[in-house]
Design an enzyme around this catalytic site. Sequence first.
Site, short mmCIF file in Angstrom:
data_model
loop_
_atom_site.label_atom_id
_atom_site.label_comp_id
_atom_site.label_asym_id
_atom_site.label_seq_id
_atom_site.Cartn_x
_atom_site.Cartn_y
_atom_site.Cartn_z
N ASP A 44 0.83 -1.21 0.00
CA ASP A 44 0.00 0.00 0.00
C ASP A 44 0.87 1.27 0.00
O ASP A 44 1.78 1.40 0.82
CB ASP A 44 -0.90 -0.02 1.25
CG ASP A 44 -1.99 1.04 1.19
OD1 ASP A 44 -1.65 2.24 1.11
OD2 ASP A 44 -3.17 0.66 1.22
N HIS A 98 -1.54 -2.50 8.32
CA HIS A 98 -2.09 -1.15 8.45
C HIS A 98 -3.61 -1.22 8.37
O HIS A 98 -4.16 -2.04 7.64
CB HIS A 98 -1.52 -0.23 7.37
CG HIS A 98 -1.95 -0.59 5.98
ND1 HIS A 98 -2.95 0.08 5.30
CD2 HIS A 98 -1.55 -1.58 5.15
CE1 HIS A 98 -3.11 -0.48 4.10
NE2 HIS A 98 -2.28 -1.49 3.98
N CYS A 101 -6.53 -1.69 5.10
CA CYS A 101 -5.76 -2.45 4.13
C CYS A 101 -6.70 -3.07 3.10
O CYS A 101 -7.61 -3.83 3.44
CB CYS A 101 -4.97 -3.55 4.85
SG CYS A 101 -3.96 -4.56 3.73
CO CO Z 1 -2.53 -3.12 2.76
#
Ligand code: CO
Length: 212
Positions: A44, A98, A101
Amino acid sequence: MPSYEQIFENNRKWIAEKTATNEEFFANLAKGQNPKYLYIGCSDSRATAEELMGAQPGEVFVHRNIANIISNVDLNAMSVIEYSVNHLHVEHIIVCGHYFCGGVKAAMQPQDLGILNPWLRNIRDVYRIHKEELNSIKDEEKKYMRLVELNVEEQCINVIKTAAVQKEYLSTGFPIVHGWVFNVKTGELIDLKINFTEKLKGIQEIYNLGTV
Ligand code: CO
């Protein structure tokens, strides 16, 4: 967001900044790396590795993939662990998930996602292992956040399952495996305080690869 051309302009500025405070900065980098940390995180774009840790080049060995998965048939992840443990002798291995996500979100949807199925299966397995706890959470966002945390915990266990980590830990006391979550909404880095020695003990009955 910088334009394609600006990226190279930014790079020239970055070189100037680095060498302004330390003329030898790049000369020193060229000598080799000696990072203390292996960071395993999500691909990400919001969950960067070095920037959120305030770390400099040379300080963190990084592996990122969708939803920070450690699969024992992933030659890439296994090679990163092997190399960083046996050759770089990293002292800490961090699995950092995180909130928000996309990979975890996709795994929560019961649908065929094509080529992503085998990858997301790893997260669906985490859901299955912790089904009782997750199903007891009625708020969908809280359930989603909890699955992010549980995925980090299970991926930490997958790191601890490797022979490289077990052998090195038994002979040197390192590396220690940690689980973190990056909160995209606040920027905060949260240490899930996973008890490494307890987790290691917990899996040794079945996954003991530490003995020669
Ligand atoms: Co992610």
